[in-house]
Design an enzyme around this catalytic site. Structure first.
Site, PDB file in Angstrom:
ATOM      1  N   THR A 170       0.844  -1.188   0.000  1.00 51.06           N
ATOM      2  CA  THR A 170       0.000   0.000   0.000  1.00 51.06           C
ATOM      3  C   THR A 170       0.883   1.242   0.000  1.00 51.06           C
ATOM      4  OG1 THR A 170      -1.778  -1.096   1.164  1.00 51.06           O
ATOM      5  CG2 THR A 170      -1.659   1.274   1.426  1.00 51.06           C
ATOM      6  N   ARG A 198     -12.554  -8.804  -2.509  1.00 48.37           N
ATOM      7  CA  ARG A 198     -12.094  -8.410  -1.165  1.00 48.37           C
ATOM      8  C   ARG A 198     -11.761  -6.926  -1.136  1.00 48.37           C
ATOM      9  NH1 ARG A 198      -7.252  -5.941   1.059  1.00 48.37           N
ATOM     10  NH2 ARG A 198      -6.988  -6.704   3.178  1.00 48.37           N
ATOM     11  N   GLY A 200     -10.070  -3.953   1.348  1.00 46.19           N
ATOM     12  CA  GLY A 200      -9.283  -3.753   2.567  1.00 46.19           C
ATOM     13  C   GLY A 200      -9.647  -2.466   3.284  1.00 46.19           C
ATOM     14  N   ASP A 201      -8.764  -2.034   4.147  1.00 49.68           N
ATOM     15  CA  ASP A 201      -9.004  -0.835   4.964  1.00 49.68           C
ATOM     16  C   ASP A 201      -8.807   0.464   4.195  1.00 49.68           C
ATOM     17  OD1 ASP A 201      -6.255  -1.598   4.811  1.00 49.68           O
ATOM     18  OD2 ASP A 201      -5.803  -0.139   6.378  1.00 49.68           O
TER      19      ASP A 201
HETATM   20  N1  ASP Z   1      -3.815  -2.378   3.997  1.00 52.90           N
HETATM   21  C1  ASP Z   1      -3.770  -3.020   2.719  1.00 52.90           C
HETATM   22  C2  ASP Z   1      -4.978  -3.886   2.567  1.00 52.90           C
HETATM   23  O1  ASP Z   1      -5.265  -4.644   3.470  1.00 52.90           O
HETATM   24  C3  ASP Z   1      -2.534  -3.810   2.466  1.00 52.90           C
HETATM   25  C4  ASP Z   1      -1.228  -3.133   2.760  1.00 52.90           C
HETATM   26  O2  ASP Z   1      -1.166  -2.161   3.476  1.00 52.90           O
HETATM   27  O3  ASP Z   1      -0.199  -3.588   2.246  1.00 52.90           O
HETATM   28  O4  ASP Z   1      -5.586  -3.858   1.533  1.00 52.90           O
END
Ligand code: ASP
Length: 300
Positions: A170, A198, A200-201
């Site tokens: 990210t 999916r 993510g955050d």
């Molecule tokens: N936070 C990101 C996610 O879960 C992944 C990452 O930070 O590498 O999509």
């Protein structure tokens, strides 16, 4: 709320910028190259802020470059999901207005953060997903990925001391501009090997990305845990209700992520230009620059 990208009159007021390129499990032979890239990008962003660019336009510009460089598992460097498709997430938030825009599971566009920015500016909505996000990005004439197999170059990490480098990639930026405004942006290819669909955050406002009048935050790590900790907004809540410092608030939030079983970190800047970048993982690619002359770039 839009602010001119033309340089406003510079002042002696402070500005600050922090970037991240993902939390991970350890050191890689690519790190020095990525650190040099980040150092140059920080200098570019610092120049923008020093010349009067707004925090929100600066974080958008920084994340756009991080997406395009192919050094991180976001934008060009993103990895495919289990079905072999590239589904990307991004968000941006302007602290002054608390306007925010995000996209999740976006397919076929080069800069997810650019699409998120347009969601914020051009629609009454905060989040667009799937086909609706694609339709919107196309109408906005956002740059398309013509052939995903040729465009994406999923980052392969050459490890020093680990068999496998996990959960990295990210990218994010937080900034304070000379007008005292804060902003945050985050973009990701998501968790490697994720299921189709999916999310993510990163695109969930308050979980992976947050900016208000107190603080700007961009998170990285195992997104499921950051969602369950509501991590990014929790930093602001702790400062607000506990009257605590940025340093204490951010460390408490990362401790909560670890308590839930997760790993990762965040970058943050408060309204006084203080910077905190705690992480609980083997590494977190990160850097910051401040109008007081301090420049820091690190991975471990
Ligand atoms: N936070 C990101 C996610 O879960 C992944 C990452 O930070 O590498 O999509």
């Amino acid at each position: 709320m839009s602010k001119s990208s033309k340089a406003k009159k510079s002042s002696n007021k402070i500005w600050a910028l922090a970037l991240h390129g993902g939390a991970s499990t350890g050191a890689s032979k690519n790190d020095k190259h990525a650190e040099k890239f980040m150092e140059n990008l920080l200098k570019e962003g610092g120049k923008m802020l020093g010349e009067g660019a707004s925090a929100v336009e600066t974080v958008k510009a920084m994340v756009t470059e991080l997406e395009a460089c192919g050094l991180y598992l976001a934008g060009k460097g993103a990895a495919p999901n289990k079905n072999g498709e590239f589904e990307l997430d991004a968000a941006i938030m302007d602290g002054e207005s608390r306007l925010a825009g995000s996209v999740a599971g976006l397919k076929g566009f080069k800069s997810p953060v650019n699409v998120a920015n347009l969601v914020m500016r051009e629609t009454p909505h905060v989040m667009l997903v799937g086909d609706g996000a694609i339709e919107f990005a196309a109408k906005q004439k956002c740059k398309k990925v013509k052939n995903p197999e040729d465009y994406y170059t999923p980052v392969k990490y050459d490890l020093f001391d680990l068999d496998e480098r996990k959960m990295t990639g990210t990218v994010g930026a937080v900034a304070l501009d000379i007008e005292g405004q804060l902003a945050a942006a985050t973009s990701t290819g998501g968790a490697p090997d994720k299921l189709a669909g999916r999310v993510g955050d990163c695109p969930i406002i308050g979980s992976g990305t947050w900016a208000d009048e107190r603080v700007a935050v961009s998170c990285t790590g195992m997104g499921e845990y950051f969602i369950r900790a509501n991590a990014a907004a929790e930093v602001s809540a702790r400062i607000h209700y506990e009257r605590t410092s940025l340093d204490v608030a951010t460390r408490a939030v990362i401790e909560d992520v670890v308590y839930l079983g997760g790993q990762g970190g965040l970058i943050s800047i408060d309204k006084l230009g203080r910077i905190a970048m705690p992480f609980a993982s083997g590494s977190m690619s990160r850097g910051s620059i401040h109008s007081n002359g301090e420049l820091l770039v690190a991975t471990i």
